[in-house]
Enzyme design. Structure first.
Site, PDB file in Angstrom:
ATOM      1  N   ASP A 172      31.122  49.962  66.958  1.00  0.00           N
ATOM      2  CA  ASP A 172      31.454  49.272  65.702  1.00  0.00           C
ATOM      3  C   ASP A 172      32.660  49.864  64.970  1.00  0.00           C
ATOM      4  OD1 ASP A 172      29.512  47.229  65.664  1.00  0.00           O
ATOM      5  OD2 ASP A 172      27.976  48.707  65.172  1.00  0.00           O
ATOM      6  N   ASP A 215      29.525  40.421  69.269  1.00  0.00           N
ATOM      7  CA  ASP A 215      30.123  41.031  68.070  1.00  0.00           C
ATOM      8  C   ASP A 215      31.289  41.968  68.429  1.00  0.00           C
ATOM      9  OD1 ASP A 215      27.343  40.592  68.250  1.00  0.00           O
ATOM     10  OD2 ASP A 215      26.943  41.571  66.355  1.00  0.00           O
TER      11      ASP A 215
HETATM   12  N1  GLY Z   1      27.168  43.271  64.263  1.00  0.00           N
HETATM   13  C1  GLY Z   1      25.858  43.016  63.841  1.00  0.00           C
HETATM   14  C2  GLY Z   1      25.621  41.727  63.135  1.00  0.00           C
HETATM   15  O1  GLY Z   1      26.397  40.798  63.167  1.00  0.00           O
HETATM   16  O2  GLY Z   1      24.578  41.648  62.521  1.00  0.00           O
END
Ligand code: GLY
Length: 390
Positions: free
Chosen positions: A113, A174
């Site tokens: 992330d 994501d």
């Molecule tokens: N990246 C995690 C979400 O979209 O909840």
């Protein structure tokens, strides 16, 4: 009462309800209410250990997280964007403060992330001072750290390290969002390795993450020794074959952004195909705000997800610029219209630095359902700025 008179009374009643709703909406001044919401960010004191992530209206409580949380960069990002919208230096000072609290994440190799955390904070900051060497160095170090999660055999960046008993090398949709930082790191450093990793990751996602109907899976698990696909499943959606709304948003945004840096027509086609799946879905409500998952059987009683709507509305402003297809621009404008109403703007009495209600974080975990969430606001502000710059 005769039938004609009865029908006339019903008509009058319907008209008076309609007029009263319109009057209510008229007395709601969205500009004033938004100003009040923006002001709440100025009242909120910096704390390097507690980043505002969401707000529980029921408990009247802010959910705060440490910098290692995937959402930590959005708060500084919101302040940078509020500064860009209002030109008020107080937002800038706060943005600089909150951004500096993220720096230690540049060494955190336990997560994919990095883009969300570092690029939504330092990346936003760099827009306002393009020669800020400190910010550039942090983006490059973070990109080096993220690159250590890339596996050449799989052709992807590993997303998560948990659930090792079931997953060997999980990649989630994501993860496309983290590529923006890598593309920019190459532009800043002239080291092409970041760009190459981003392209390989996007190509692998393009090949394996999508269904025939152009929606995407949330998680694809690979065998890290051979690169073959083991599983196509979900973690945050309703089930493995459902279409999690925010996931569709990450796909549309991710491939539109990847096209910006590569001009690879396949990425644009991918973004458009998933955009069309999203826009033409029979379960997309008329006001444009999707249910959290397109296939939740409790629709129309399922919670909405404003964050999915704002991720898509922001992506659509960019997609419109490449395709000149008005449909995308109309959707973005519709989302802004819908959101700037009493239904979606958080009440002025709530003292918390959030703008919009009705986002859904993690439905399977029953976590952050129908709440104000920091990334819903982030992509709302980004949509406003993108629309303004057209
Ligand atoms: N990246 C995690 C979400 O979209 O909840």
């Amino acid at each position: 009462m005769n039938t004609k008179l009865y029908n006339f009374s019903i008509l009058l009643l319907t008209l008076s309800i309609f007029v009263s709703c319109k009057q209510q909406e008229k007395t709601f001044n969205s500009e004033e209410n938004l100003k009040t919401r923006y002001h709440k960010f100025l009242d909120y004191k910096p704390d390097s250990l507690a980043f505002p992530r969401s707000f529980s209206i029921l408990k009247n409580e802010i959910n705060k997280v440490p910098s290692k949380d995937w959402t930590s960069g959005f708060y500084a990002g919101n302040l940078w964007q509020l500064y860009e919208l209002t030109h008020n230096n107080q937002y800038k000072e706060l943005a600089q403060n909150w951004t500096s609290f993220i720096e230690k994440e540049k060494f955190n190799d336990k997560t994919h992330d990095m883009g969300f955390k570092v690029f939504c904070s330092y990346g936003q900051g760099l827009k306002h001072n393009k020669t800020n060497q400190e910010y550039k160095d942090i983006i490059i170090k973070s990109s080096q750290t993220l690159s250590t999660r890339f596996n050449e055999t799989v052709g992807s960046i590993r997303s998560w390290d948990f659930n090792k008993e079931n997953w060997n090398f999980p990649v989630i949709i994501d993860n496309m969002m983290n590529l923006e930082m890598l593309f920019e790191a190459t532009k800043i450093s002239k080291d092409s390795s970041f760009h190459k990793i981003a392209v390989k990751h996007a190509n692998t996602t393009l090949k394996n993450q999508f269904r025939e109907d152009n929606s995407c899976f949330h998680v694809v698990d690979y065998n890290q020794e051979t690169g073959t696909v083991r599983l196509k499943v979900t973690h945050q959606g309703y089930n493995d074959s459902s279409s999690w709304a925010r996931g569709q948003g990450w796909a549309i945004y991710g491939f539109t952004m990847a096209y910006r840096y590569t001009h690879d027509k396949r990425y644009l086609d991918r973004a458009e195909a998933t955009a069309n799946f999203y826009l033409n879905h029979e379960n997309l409500p008329a006001d444009g705000i999707p249910y959290w998952d397109f296939n939740d059987p409790s629709i129309p009683n399922a919670p909405r997800d404003v964050s999915a709507a704002t991720v898509v509305s922001s992506a659509f402003v960019e997609l419109y610029q490449y395709t000149k297809n008005q449909i995308y621009l109309e959707y973005s404008k519709k989302i802004i219209d819908t959101l700037e109403s009493s239904e979606y703007i958080l009440e002025p009495t709530i003292n918390a630095p959030f703008i919009l209600k009705h986002s859904t974080g993690n439905w399977p975990k029953k976590d952050e359902i129908d709440e104000p969430i920091v990334y819903g606001d982030y992509y709302y502000l980004e949509t406003l700025l993108r629309l303004k710059s057209l």
